[in-house]
Motif scaffolding. Structure first.
Motif, PDB file in Angstrom:
ATOM      1  N   ARG B   3       0.865  -1.178   0.000  1.00 39.75           N
ATOM      2  CA  ARG B   3       0.000   0.000   0.000  1.00 39.75           C
ATOM      3  C   ARG B   3       0.897   1.221   0.000  1.00 39.75           C
ATOM      4  N   ILE B   4       0.519   2.205  -0.784  1.00 39.89           N
ATOM      5  CA  ILE B   4       1.305   3.438  -0.770  1.00 39.89           C
ATOM      6  C   ILE B   4       0.798   4.305   0.364  1.00 39.89           C
ATOM      7  N   TYR B   5       1.670   4.588   1.309  1.00 41.22           N
ATOM      8  CA  TYR B   5       1.273   5.482   2.399  1.00 41.22           C
ATOM      9  C   TYR B   5       1.845   6.861   2.139  1.00 41.22           C
ATOM     10  N   ILE B   6       1.014   7.847   2.255  1.00 40.07           N
ATOM     11  CA  ILE B   6       1.470   9.221   2.063  1.00 40.07           C
ATOM     12  C   ILE B   6       1.616   9.875   3.425  1.00 40.07           C
ATOM     13  N   GLU B   7       2.776  10.473   3.644  1.00 40.20           N
ATOM     14  CA  GLU B   7       2.952  11.231   4.891  1.00 40.20           C
ATOM     15  C   GLU B   7       4.062  12.249   4.683  1.00 40.20           C
ATOM     16  N   TYR B   8       4.168  13.200   5.564  1.00 41.04           N
ATOM     17  CA  TYR B   8       5.155  14.264   5.470  1.00 41.04           C
ATOM     18  C   TYR B   8       5.207  14.810   4.058  1.00 41.04           C
ATOM     19  N   ASP B   9       6.412  14.768   3.437  1.00 39.16           N
ATOM     20  CA  ASP B   9       6.477  15.429   2.129  1.00 39.16           C
ATOM     21  C   ASP B   9       6.715  14.421   1.010  1.00 39.16           C
ATOM     22  N   ASN B  10       6.262  13.170   1.200  1.00 46.12           N
ATOM     23  CA  ASN B  10       6.509  12.211   0.117  1.00 46.12           C
ATOM     24  C   ASN B  10       5.491  12.299  -1.017  1.00 46.12           C
ATOM     25  N   ALA B  11       4.599  13.250  -0.941  1.00 47.06           N
ATOM     26  CA  ALA B  11       3.670  13.432  -2.053  1.00 47.06           C
ATOM     27  C   ALA B  11       3.144  14.859  -2.052  1.00 47.06           C
ATOM     28  N   ARG B  12       2.773  15.297  -3.229  1.00 45.16           N
ATOM     29  CA  ARG B  12       2.158  16.618  -3.355  1.00 45.16           C
ATOM     30  C   ARG B  12       0.726  16.391  -3.803  1.00 45.16           C
ATOM     31  N   ILE B  13      -0.188  16.989  -3.076  1.00 43.73           N
ATOM     32  CA  ILE B  13      -1.585  16.766  -3.418  1.00 43.73           C
ATOM     33  C   ILE B  13      -2.191  18.077  -3.885  1.00 43.73           C
ATOM     34  N   THR B  14      -2.734  18.064  -5.091  1.00 38.40           N
ATOM     35  CA  THR B  14      -3.324  19.286  -5.626  1.00 38.40           C
ATOM     36  C   THR B  14      -4.784  19.034  -5.963  1.00 38.40           C
TER      37      THR B  14
END
Ligand SMILES: Nc1ncnc2c1ncn2[C@@H]1O[C@H](COP(=O)(O)OP(=O)(O)O)[C@@H](O)[C@H]1O
Ligand SMILES: [Mg+2]
Lengths: 750, 162
Positions: B3-14
């Motif tokens: 599963r891809i977990y998003i946290e801190y700055d490992n992804a940019r959400i727009t």
């Protein structure tokens, strides 16, 4: 001009109406309006959609100029996008998605109707014809009960909610009424005992003032014997009365319990989806007792105590009015205190009950699951969880106990203060010779007695509060809407078995649509296989037919008659329903099979077991048909239980058969046994067969493929194979895994 | 399954289309038009937000919104605020029983509204953290953040039904 009798759910807002009138073309015909309660940003606001035969007008302050106009012929798709607590009506025009209007669930089913309407127009259907469907949805929404505002199943129908709901008191009085003879008798007895209770202090006064003063021994003995007689009669009558009261009470509570249980049987599945069986248990066992105790108190004690209070006051006043007033001083304090106390304690009683029903819920939830608990060695966890819930109950109960004990003791304290007043002031009057010693002594007794009724009425509030909460919860069940049975009395002899679904939409919770626009015709004698991934809505599809849920939109017909117009019991008795989990009761095998037809003869039952391939294994059991099954039928294997449930269906001789994954939980050998049993049973009967393994559908002449709540394919096996769609894929996957399994098995044998 | 977990700055959400979100992972993978849904809508409001594509297939999970970069955080919160319409009741004007229904007139963070509650034993839930969840007869949800923080009048009006 907007027409007067415009089809709308709520009055069309005048500011929108003005705008609409400017925009409408002369030959444009308004079809329907939807008035919503949210704006596009999700705040409460007025918004609306007006549909004509040519265009859609969406009014919302966030649309440019307050209105958005869409040409109906541009619409290619239309959907209600359901979110949490709200939804959006959205149309697609070519490759552009347009949000028309946003609303809470209160309007959701109408918006669904509108979405289907737009889609059907996009398919080229005639708007004037399609609008009839929308009209029907509106009509259903519009038929509200004038009293409670709940939706009715059809216009003018009796509101089930209001019909069953009367005044609390009236309702409960109905349970006591049959005891009125006994209660009157007891009441009469208590009048005797009460009047007798009034005598002793007066006799004491005579003893002190007259007899002892004048040393009249003969009169002394006379009075003592009188007192003895009074006490004897009083306590004998008390005993008799106690017995009759208890009898009346127990009979009342039995009636109440029977009624709740009976009522619970007729509650719809939707009720049980929401409520825990533990809390139903608690209502049937605890609340009824609580209520019974209170009802007796109010019908008996209250009158007796009032009678006593009045009697005492009259006697006291006739003896000495000044002392009487003196002893009444603490009464207002007690009354005020009681009110305050009642307010404090009633929420606690509610909480205690809630805790208690959690405890019961754990019991009813975990004890049947003891196998799971053991297999996960989680006995300790189960114990701890139970302990913690039980402790929470304890905490609340202790809290209530503090309050519940402070109050009566405070009352007693004030009452004692009252008697101190009488001693202090009355004593001085006695010393001064204003009153006699006997009067003082009898006054102290009367004052003490008087506080009995005062205390009773003060603490009545306490009992009243807890009884009220109990009554409410009992009425939750007694007044719950039962399964609607509008076709009551409309019996069917047998069904030919033509089944039709017309634009059926259904949602358990309004958040997610479980079935969307189901249209279906099944001819008599058809054997229909229903396939689809788990959770696609197969069981729900047949559950609607079983009438487990009836708040769907659209119609389901059998032999051309709306199933809702047929007597519920008569209808269900014509359907054989075999579920994946074959639930048996704690009874003998014979009785479990005969469950579907208790009047069946022994040989009929044996024959049914034979047809179901069950007879052979039953015959091998040491106790044969007399074998006692455990709770839910433990003691048999899953496949064996399943064959019993098929035997049940055979015995019922139904017109229509429904199998919901009847063979999903058994090995392939047993599956074969069950399969042949099923095939024997279905000959000539319309059959709906939900199957996990497609190989079990070899007899089916039609296949329905359900996907995400929609029927995506419908036809014969060959037709669907030729279509090369979802069914084709499912078959491919399964035959592949079948091959692998066969190969594996072959390997193992070698 | 990874599963891809998003946290801190490992992804940019727009922001994507409507209430949908676009996600760009630090390794360059991109997903467009995902729908944000709470995995724990009652017990963990800001934790474990799943991101689904149009087919309802999960593409990634946000561990905790509050660890995200400021802009991403705002976008996710906005999307959730749009999806979950659970008005927070700020004031209770009226609550009374009629024909077995509890009628309520309230003010919320989304405006004034009136609704009916069918069964107060089942449709009003008091949570341990002081929140009160209410479900109305049309299955809409409402929330009182902390009953004890409401004004005296509102508390008084609603207290008999708690
Ligand atoms: N009693 C219920 N309350 C709420 N949702 C339910 C209930 N029963 C089933 N569902 C939901 O409805 C959908 C369809 O369920 P079901 O008809 O049992 O699927 P299938 O039989 O095809 O596996 C599922 O998403 C399931 O979660
Ligand atoms: Mg199922």
């Amino acid at each position: 001009m907007l027409p007067e009798n415009i089809l709308t759910n709520l009055p069309f807002p005048s500011e929108f109406a003005k705008k609409a009138e400017e925009l409408l073309a002369a030959d444009e015909k308004v079809l329907f309006c939807l008035v919503g309660d949210l704006d596009l940003k999700g705040l409460y606001n007025q918004s609306a959609v007006l549909t004509t035969d040519k265009r859609i007008f969406a009014f919302d302050k966030y649309h440019e100029g307050g209105v958005l106009i869409v040409d109906l012929k541009d619409v290619t798709e239309s959907k209600v996008k359901r979110m949490y607590g709200n939804a959006m009506l959205r149309v697609t025009c070519g490759d552009k998605k347009v949000d028309l209007f946003r609303f809470t669930y209160s309007v959701a089913s109408l918006a669904d109707g509108a979405a289907i309407f737009y889609e059907n127009l996009a398919k080229g259907n005639d708007p004037l014809k399609e609008v009839e469907l929308v009209e029907a949805t509106f009509k259903k929404m519009k038929s509200f009960c004038p009293k409670c505002g709940r939706a009715l199943s059809s216009a003018g129908a009796e509101c089930i909610n209001c019909a069953s709901k009367g005044k609390l008191v009236k309702k409960l009085a109905g349970y006591i009424l049959p005891e009125k003879g006994t209660l009157l008798f007891c009441f009469f007895l208590s009048l005797i005992t009460t009047s007798m209770a009034l005598a002793p202090p007066y006799i004491t006064k005579m003893l002190v003032d007259e007899v002892i003063e004048s040393s009249n021994l003969k009169k002394l003995y006379q009075l003592v014997v009188t007192l003895l007689l009074i006490y004897m009669v009083q306590y004998t009558i008390g005993t008799i009365r106690g017995h009759y009261m208890r009898k009346a009470g127990s009979r009342t509570v039995t009636r109440l319990r029977n009624d709740i249980y009976a009522k619970a049987q007729y509650l719809p599945m939707a009720f049980y989806d929401k409520i825990s069986t533990g809390s139903v248990f608690a209502r049937i066992s605890g609340d009824t007792n609580n209520l019974q105790a209170f009802m007796l108190r109010i019908t008996q004690e209250a009158i007796v105590q009032a009678f006593l209070a009045v009697g005492i006051i009259i006697i006291m006043f006739s003896l000495n009015w000044k002392l009487t007033l003196l002893s009444l001083i603490p009464v207002p304090l007690v009354v005020l205190g009681a009110r305050y106390f009642g307010q404090k304690i009633s929420p606690i009683y509610r909480r205690i009950w809630r805790r208690w029903s959690s405890v019961s819920a754990i019991l009813s939830d975990t004890l049947p699951g003891v196998r799971v608990i053991k297999s996960f060695t989680s006995e300790d966890r189960a114990i701890n969880k139970f302990n913690s819930y039980n402790n929470e109950w304890l905490q609340e109960d202790i809290r209530a106990s503090v309050l519940a004990n402070i109050f009566p003791h405070a009352v007693t304290f004030f009452v004692t203060c009252g008697s101190l007043l009488i001693w202090g002031i009355g004593g001085k009057w006695a010393i001064d010779g204003e009153i006699t010693l006997g009067l003082l002594v009898s006054f102290i007794s009367y004052a003490g007695m008087f506080y009995g009724p005062v205390n009773f009425f003060a603490s009545l509030n306490d009992g009243y509060q807890s009884a009220l909460t109990s009554a409410e919860r009992i009425l939750d069940i007694i007044d719950a809407e039962p399964e609607q049975n509008f076709g009551e009395g409309n019996m069917v002899e047998s069904l030919k078995g033509k089944i039709e679904y017309r634009s059926v939409n259904f949602s358990f919770d309004k958040i997610k649509k479980t079935l969307t626009n189901i249209n279906l015709v099944i001819e008599p004698g058809d054997i229909v296989g229903i396939v689809g991934t788990t959770g696609s809505g197969k069981s729900t599809l047949v559950n609607l037919f079983m009438r487990f849920y009836d708040n769907y939109e659209g119609e389901i017909l059998v032999d051309g008659v709306n199933i809702k117009d047929i007597d519920l019991q008569s209808f269900r008795s014509k359907i054989g329903y075999v579920q994946q989990e074959a639930l048996m009761f704690r009874d003998t095998i014979f009785n479990n099979i005969a469950y579907s037809n208790p009047s069946a003869t022994v040989e009929e039952v044996i024959h049914a077991a034979d047809v179901a391939n069950a007879h052979s294994f039953i015959a091998k059991l040491p106790e044969g048909y007399d074998t006692m099954l455990g709770e839910r039928g433990t003691g048999l294997s899953g496949g064996e239980r399943q064959r019993l449930s098929i035997a049940r269906a055979v015995l019922k001789n139904p017109s229509i058969l429904i199998f919901d994954e009847a063979t999903a939980a058994v090995d392939s050998e047993t599956e074969e046994l069950i399969q042949t049993a099923i095939e024997r049973l279905i000959s000539g009967r319309t059959t709906l067969m939900i199957a996990h393994r497609l190989s079990t559908l070899r007899k089916a002449n039609k296949i329905i493929v359900v996907d995400k709540g929609e029927i995506i394919e419908f036809g014969s096996h060959d037709e669907l194979m030729a279509l090369k769609g979802k069914y084709y894929k499912l078959i491919e996957i399964q035959s592949m895994s079948e091959k692998i399994r066969k190969n594996k098995e072959a390997e193992n044998f070698e | 399954m990874d599963r891809i977990y998003i946290e801190y700055d490992n992804a940019r959400i727009t922001k994507g289309e409507g209430i949908l979100l676009n996600v760009e992972l630090y390794d360059g993978r991109k997903f467009e038009n995902l729908e944000a849904r709470r995995l724990f809508p009652i017990t963990g409001l800001d934790k474990y937000i799943t991101l689904l594509d149009e087919e309802g297939v999960e593409k990634a999970v946000i561990r905790d919104i509050n660890t995200l970069m400021e802009e991403s955080r705002e976008n996710v919160l906005n999307a959730l605020h749009e999806y979950y319409l659970i008005p927070k009741i700020t004031r209770i004007y009226e609550a009374y029983e009629k024909y077995g229904l509890l009628k309520m007139r309230v003010d919320t963070d989304r405006g004034k509204y009136s609704f009916d509650v069918k069964n107060r034993n089942n449709d009003i839930k008091h949570l341990y953290d002081g929140r009160v969840l209410i479900r109305d007869s049309s299955d809409n949800r409402y929330e009182i953040r902390d009953f004890r923080q409401l004004d005296k009048k509102s508390q008084q009006v609603f207290n008999p039904y708690m």
